[in-house]
Design a protein around this motif. Structure first.
Motif, PDB file in Angstrom:
ATOM      1  N   ILE A   5      65.932  60.861  44.019  1.00 22.05           N
ATOM      2  CA  ILE A   5      66.082  59.426  43.783  1.00 22.05           C
ATOM      3  C   ILE A   5      64.968  58.688  44.506  1.00 22.05           C
ATOM      4  N   PRO A   6      64.692  57.430  44.133  1.00 23.07           N
ATOM      5  CA  PRO A   6      63.652  56.667  44.830  1.00 23.07           C
ATOM      6  C   PRO A   6      63.918  56.581  46.327  1.00 23.07           C
ATOM      7  N   TYR A   7      62.872  56.688  47.116  1.00 22.70           N
ATOM      8  CA  TYR A   7      63.019  56.734  48.565  1.00 22.70           C
ATOM      9  C   TYR A   7      63.691  55.484  49.116  1.00 22.70           C
ATOM     10  N   GLN A   8      63.406  54.311  48.563  1.00 21.34           N
ATOM     11  CA  GLN A   8      63.913  53.057  49.111  1.00 21.34           C
ATOM     12  C   GLN A   8      65.230  52.597  48.505  1.00 21.34           C
ATOM     13  N   LEU A   9      65.839  53.385  47.604  1.00 24.30           N
ATOM     14  CA  LEU A   9      67.119  53.003  47.022  1.00 24.30           C
ATOM     15  C   LEU A   9      68.156  52.853  48.139  1.00 24.30           C
ATOM     16  N   PRO A  10      68.856  51.700  48.239  1.00 23.76           N
ATOM     17  CA  PRO A  10      69.808  51.486  49.340  1.00 23.76           C
ATOM     18  C   PRO A  10      70.878  52.568  49.459  1.00 23.76           C
ATOM     19  N   ALA A  11      71.302  53.140  48.327  1.00 25.67           N
ATOM     20  CA  ALA A  11      72.341  54.171  48.371  1.00 25.67           C
ATOM     21  C   ALA A  11      71.881  55.405  49.139  1.00 25.67           C
ATOM     22  N   ARG A  12      70.591  55.590  49.282  1.00 22.89           N
ATOM     23  CA  ARG A  12      70.058  56.773  49.958  1.00 22.89           C
ATOM     24  C   ARG A  12      70.591  56.884  51.386  1.00 22.89           C
ATOM     25  N   GLU A  13      70.609  55.771  52.110  1.00 22.14           N
ATOM     26  CA  GLU A  13      71.080  55.783  53.500  1.00 22.14           C
ATOM     27  C   GLU A  13      72.546  56.192  53.574  1.00 22.14           C
ATOM     28  N   VAL A  14      73.356  55.680  52.643  1.00 19.29           N
ATOM     29  CA  VAL A  14      74.781  56.033  52.599  1.00 19.29           C
ATOM     30  C   VAL A  14      74.938  57.532  52.379  1.00 19.29           C
ATOM     31  N   LEU A  15      74.212  58.072  51.410  1.00 16.82           N
ATOM     32  CA  LEU A  15      74.340  59.488  51.067  1.00 16.82           C
ATOM     33  C   LEU A  15      73.825  60.398  52.179  1.00 16.82           C
ATOM     34  N   ASN A  37      67.432  65.676  33.955  1.00 16.53           N
ATOM     35  CA  ASN A  37      67.117  64.255  33.970  1.00 16.53           C
ATOM     36  C   ASN A  37      68.325  63.473  33.471  1.00 16.53           C
ATOM     37  N   ILE A  38      68.921  62.724  34.378  1.00 15.12           N
ATOM     38  CA  ILE A  38      70.148  61.983  34.081  1.00 15.12           C
ATOM     39  C   ILE A  38      69.848  60.489  34.128  1.00 15.12           C
ATOM     40  N   LEU A  39      70.299  59.792  33.101  1.00 15.96           N
ATOM     41  CA  LEU A  39      70.138  58.342  32.999  1.00 15.96           C
ATOM     42  C   LEU A  39      71.496  57.690  33.209  1.00 15.96           C
ATOM     43  N   ILE A  40      71.556  56.663  34.037  1.00 11.50           N
ATOM     44  CA  ILE A  40      72.820  55.965  34.308  1.00 11.50           C
ATOM     45  C   ILE A  40      72.697  54.511  33.870  1.00 11.50           C
ATOM     46  N   LEU A  41      73.485  54.123  32.867  1.00  8.22           N
ATOM     47  CA  LEU A  41      73.585  52.721  32.472  1.00  8.22           C
ATOM     48  C   LEU A  41      74.658  52.086  33.342  1.00  8.22           C
ATOM     49  N   ASN A  42      74.229  51.326  34.330  1.00 11.09           N
ATOM     50  CA  ASN A  42      75.136  50.750  35.325  1.00 11.09           C
ATOM     51  C   ASN A  42      75.520  49.332  34.909  1.00 11.09           C
ATOM     52  N   LEU A  70      69.515  52.474  34.370  1.00 14.14           N
ATOM     53  CA  LEU A  70      69.258  51.639  33.199  1.00 14.14           C
ATOM     54  C   LEU A  70      70.047  50.347  33.319  1.00 14.14           C
ATOM     55  N   TYR A  71      69.449  49.239  32.926  1.00 15.64           N
ATOM     56  CA  TYR A  71      70.174  47.973  32.883  1.00 15.64           C
ATOM     57  C   TYR A  71      69.954  47.306  31.525  1.00 15.64           C
ATOM     58  N   THR A  72      70.821  46.363  31.203  1.00 12.99           N
ATOM     59  CA  THR A  72      70.730  45.695  29.910  1.00 12.99           C
ATOM     60  C   THR A  72      69.713  44.567  29.969  1.00 12.99           C
ATOM     61  N   ALA A  73      68.812  44.554  29.008  1.00 12.00           N
ATOM     62  CA  ALA A  73      67.799  43.503  28.951  1.00 12.00           C
ATOM     63  C   ALA A  73      68.370  42.202  28.407  1.00 12.00           C
ATOM     64  N   LEU A  85      66.706  45.333  40.601  1.00  8.96           N
ATOM     65  CA  LEU A  85      66.611  45.832  39.227  1.00  8.96           C
ATOM     66  C   LEU A  85      65.177  46.195  38.862  1.00  8.96           C
ATOM     67  N   GLU A  86      64.249  45.339  39.244  1.00  7.28           N
ATOM     68  CA  GLU A  86      62.848  45.600  38.901  1.00  7.28           C
ATOM     69  C   GLU A  86      62.315  46.846  39.595  1.00  7.28           C
ATOM     70  N   GLN A  87      62.807  47.118  40.803  1.00  5.38           N
ATOM     71  CA  GLN A  87      62.299  48.251  41.568  1.00  5.38           C
ATOM     72  C   GLN A  87      62.921  49.575  41.158  1.00  5.38           C
ATOM     73  N   PHE A  88      64.222  49.565  40.808  1.00  2.00           N
ATOM     74  CA  PHE A  88      64.938  50.825  40.621  1.00  2.00           C
ATOM     75  C   PHE A  88      65.469  51.060  39.206  1.00  2.00           C
ATOM     76  N   TYR A  89      65.368  50.068  38.325  1.00  2.00           N
ATOM     77  CA  TYR A  89      65.974  50.176  36.997  1.00  2.00           C
ATOM     78  C   TYR A  89      64.926  50.045  35.900  1.00  2.00           C
ATOM     79  N   ILE A  90      65.265  50.593  34.735  1.00  2.00           N
ATOM     80  CA  ILE A  90      64.439  50.441  33.544  1.00  2.00           C
ATOM     81  C   ILE A  90      65.318  49.921  32.406  1.00  2.00           C
TER      82      ILE A  90
END
Length: 302
Positions: A5-15, A37-42, A70-73, A85-90
């Motif tokens: 996962i991205p290094y700066q994702l906040p969930a990283r510290e929790v995990l 490769n797993i995509l998550i539509l959150n 993934l997020y909804t446009a 969203l801009e940093q971690f989502y597509i």
């Protein structure tokens, strides 16, 4: 094996505090196996909590997993920063440039709305249609499960007399089905929804298999016979305190809401609820990744 996962994702510290195996991109590139490769539509409002819930489960299998969000446009979330969203989502348009081994579509607190009135419904339909030929298997959660049942199989939802909230015992129908391997005959799952789907409609549909249900909370787990779509109407990914947080949130808003059933010790909301479903949550996600994603996906997408 790890999740990448991205290094700066906040969930990283929790995990990392929970000793979940996380790998950085440099080390991942040195692995002599193809990662999934797993995509998550959150679609959940508190996206960072949902990220941690799902990554915790995806990170506890023997498989290396690369996760994209993934997020909804067509809808701008009000509960997460735009920079997050801009940093971690597509968006789906960015995701369409490749294929994915697995897709997770989360729930959303919009059950009482008609599907067609959801402002990103057309986009969600586009995502689900795209997944038919570009994703090996899709796991749908809560409202996401109801959306899949409606879109793919024409099974609608109906409003309950009151919110179904609590931890309910469910029975499995066939322990030989791979998704249920290792499950007890009966297991607990958190449920949090205002609507339900007909168990009779699921059992009668020629393309669906009912896997687990409860006399008190209705159908929980079902899948298509080709295993490309798996639907769970509950929240096995929840933390022990998530239902309590939802209950306190609703009380603070002045919502006339009942206490979650079979949840607080002695029905005392000041006592911390125990987690009775953690092992089955890990089993479900491990079985999904192994039998319905890893074992089915080609080594190289063509």
């Amino acid at each position: 094996m790890p999740i990448n996962i991205p290094y700066q994702l906040p969930a990283r510290e929790v995990l990392e505090r929970e000793n979940i195996f996380i790998m950085d991109a440099d080390r991942a590139r040195m692995q002599d196996i193809r990662p999934l490769n797993i995509l998550i539509l959150n679609l959940m409002p508190e996206k960072e909590k949902t990220e941690a819930h799902l990554l915790r489960l995806l990170g506890n299998t023997p498989l290396q997993v690369n996760v994209s969000f993934l997020y909804t446009a067509t809808y701008e979330s009000k509960n997460v920063s735009k920079s997050h969203l801009e940093q971690f989502y597509i968006t789906i348009e960015e995701a369409k440039s490749r294929r994915y081994d697995g897709l997770i579509i989360t729930g959303a607190p919009i059950e009482l709305m008609e599907f067609e009135n959801v402002n990103y419904w057309a986009e969600l339909q586009d995502i689900m249609n795209w997944a038919k030929t570009n994703v090996t298997s899709t796991l749908h959660i809560c409202w996401g499960a109801q959306a899949a049942l409606y879109h793919h199989y024409g099974i609608g939802k109906f409003e309950l007399p009151k919110k179904c909230s609590g931890v309910f015992k469910h029975s499995i129908t066939d322990p030989t089905i791979k998704l249920l391997r290792g499950f007890d005959d009966e297991f607990f799952s958190p449920v949090s929804r205002y609507t339900d789907v007909s168990i009779e409609a699921i059992e009668a549909h020629e393309d669906l298999i009912l896997l687990a249900s409860s006399p008190d909370a209705g159908p929980l787990l079902m899948m298509s016979k080709d295993a490309r779509n798996i639907m769970i109407t509950g929240h096995l990914e929840y933390d022990a305190t998530t239902l309590a947080e939802e209950y306190e949130r609703d009380l603070a808003k002045g919502v006339d809401i009942a206490m979650p059933e079979n949840y607080f010790p002695d029905d005392d909301p000041t006592k911390r609820p125990p987690n009775k479903w953690r092992s089955h949550a890990h089993l479900l996600y491990s079985n999904w990744l192994n039998y319905y994603v890893y074992q089915q996906t080609p080594y190289e997408w063509k």
